[in-house]
Design a protein around this motif. Structure first.
Motif, PDB file in Angstrom:
ATOM      1  N   LEU A  89       0.938  -1.296  -0.386  1.00  0.00           N
ATOM      2  CA  LEU A  89       0.114   0.011   0.004  1.00  0.00           C
ATOM      3  C   LEU A  89       0.900   1.214  -0.221  1.00  0.00           C
ATOM      4  O   LEU A  89       0.598   2.260  -0.853  1.00  0.00           O
ATOM      5  CB  LEU A  89      -0.827   0.076   1.395  1.00  0.00           C
ATOM      6  CG  LEU A  89      -2.156  -0.925   1.201  1.00  0.00           C
ATOM      7  CD1 LEU A  89      -2.810  -1.103   2.919  1.00  0.00           C
ATOM      8  CD2 LEU A  89      -2.896  -1.129  -0.289  1.00  0.00           C
ATOM      9  N   SER A  93       1.377   4.125  -2.996  1.00  0.00           N
ATOM     10  CA  SER A  93       0.426   5.272  -2.824  1.00  0.00           C
ATOM     11  C   SER A  93       1.648   6.188  -3.462  1.00  0.00           C
ATOM     12  O   SER A  93       1.488   7.500  -3.201  1.00  0.00           O
ATOM     13  CB  SER A  93       0.337   5.926  -1.331  1.00  0.00           C
ATOM     14  OG  SER A  93       1.480   5.593  -0.542  1.00  0.00           O
ATOM     15  N   THR A  94       2.182   5.497  -2.730  1.00  0.00           N
ATOM     16  CA  THR A  94       4.052   6.880  -3.307  1.00  0.00           C
ATOM     17  C   THR A  94       4.024   6.748  -4.825  1.00  0.00           C
ATOM     18  O   THR A  94       4.905   7.581  -5.705  1.00  0.00           O
ATOM     19  CB  THR A  94       5.618   5.961  -2.989  1.00  0.00           C
ATOM     20  OG1 THR A  94       5.370   5.830  -1.702  1.00  0.00           O
ATOM     21  CG2 THR A  94       7.408   6.633  -3.055  1.00  0.00           C
ATOM     22  N   ALA A  96       1.138   6.207  -6.897  1.00  0.00           N
ATOM     23  CA  ALA A  96       0.376   7.601  -6.879  1.00  0.00           C
ATOM     24  C   ALA A  96       1.263   9.007  -6.637  1.00  0.00           C
ATOM     25  O   ALA A  96       0.087  10.097  -7.495  1.00  0.00           O
ATOM     26  CB  ALA A  96      -0.844   6.735  -5.800  1.00  0.00           C
ATOM     27  N   GLY A  97       1.491   9.416  -6.100  1.00  0.00           N
ATOM     28  CA  GLY A  97       1.891  10.218  -5.185  1.00  0.00           C
ATOM     29  C   GLY A  97       2.519  11.490  -6.473  1.00  0.00           C
ATOM     30  O   GLY A  97       2.861  12.052  -7.114  1.00  0.00           O
TER      31      GLY A  97
END
Length: 332
Positions: A89, A93-94, A96-97
């Protein structure tokens, strides 16, 4: 015939009842509920220290390929799926960021625009809170930006370095030292006396802090000093008093070429907390020569006579004879 339902009694109802007459119907309902045979029983209380079984990590909620990877990692490392799943996860998230940053960031080629480049240089003058940065900080920021643009030129992302083209001057840094922010000699003597009075490590640390003050050594340099790095003038024998006295020229010298900064046991090859390195800003094997003023000469001479060098002929060591730990002199 069914049982008559009874409205639950809230604690707020009892608290709001000010008189005995107001509390009477509430207490009656509680008694009736307590005596009802089919009333739901309370669950058994759980001790504060008891461990509850946590729900399983919802690996199935992950994409199929992520779930398969997390399951394989958990099986290979013999760890719960929770660890691999949380790491997956975090990685997602990285990514996506990073995509969000890419969408909201200008390309490197935009720096070729003089307006953009000047705005970037102007931002190097201020801190994140909007206040003006120190001149040395501004010069460092400009140097970092200059090197980054040079690297972009090597990668053919820029035709030339825009920092060299823009006529922009950084504020000049002053090399003058504010005497109000520097400990004077009298204050230093009182501070060293206060360190000496602290037991049990005070007498060992007084000379250590004296080296930092009089010679200007960094803590990692002073910790790594050995007896061979310290040169002190010999005492002179006085025939009249039949005692040893300090020479007229009581200057010594510190000569060293290594330092041992504390980086943590998890970052060294041998598990030690410190790592032997070359001096900061100097080449491998380059020596540093520091003059020792007469006040520091007397302190070091007393230290070597009373405390003595530690294991490995170190000039400074801990109370138990080991290496002088950072936490020991930071507590002072």
């Amino acid at each position: 015939m069914g049982i008559k339902p009874i409205r639950a009694v809230r604690a707020a109802d009892l608290a709001s009842a000010r008189t005995a007459s107001d509390r009477a119907p509430l207490i009656a309902r509680l008694a009736e509920l307590h005596g009802q045979p089919d009333a739901p029983a309370w669950e058994a209380p759980v001790a504060l220290g008891a461990r509850q079984r946590l729900p399983a990590f919802p690996a199935d909620a992950l994409p199929d390929w992520v779930c398969a990877q997390a399951t394989a990692v958990a099986e290979f490392t013999q760890t719960p799926i929770d660890l691999a799943g949380c790491l997956a996860l975090a990685a997602l998230s990285t990514v996506a960021g990073g995509r969000a940053i890419a969408r909201n960031t200008k390309p490197v080629s935009a720096l070729s625009d003089p307006k953009v480049m000047r705005a970037v240089l102007d931002s190097a003058v201020t801190l994140l809170d909007g206040s003006l940065a120190a001149p040395s900080t501004v010069q460092r920021n400009r140097a970092i930006l200059h090197n980054a643009c040079e690297y972009a030129v090597e990668l053919n992302l820029l035709a030339r370095n825009p920092v060299k083209v823009i006529k922009w001057k950084a504020p000049k840094a002053s090399s003058e030292i504010d005497r109000r922010s520097v400990v004077n000699h009298g204050q230093a003597r009182r501070l060293l006396k206060a360190v000496w009075d602290q037991q049990p490590s005070g007498p060992r640390l007084a000379a250590f802090f004296a080296v930092l003050y009089y010679a200007g050594l960094r803590p990692e340099e002073a910790v790594n000093l050995h007896r061979e790095n310290v040169t002190l003038p010999q005492l002179v024998w006085d025939e009249q008093t039949e005692n040893w006295h300090e020479p007229a020229d009581d200057w010594g010298e510190l000569r060293f070429c290594t330092a041992s900064p504390e980086v943590g046991a998890e970052w060294t090859d041998n598990g030690a907390r410190r790592e032997l390195r070359r001096l900061k800003g100097r080449g491998e094997g380059e020596w540093r020569h520091v003059p020792v003023a007469p006040p520091l000469t007397r302190i070091l001479r007393r230290h070597l006579e009373t405390v003595g060098p530690g294991p490995g002929v170190r000039a400074f060591c801990g109370v138990r004879g080991g290496e002088l730990a950072t936490i020991t002199y930071r507590r002072v």
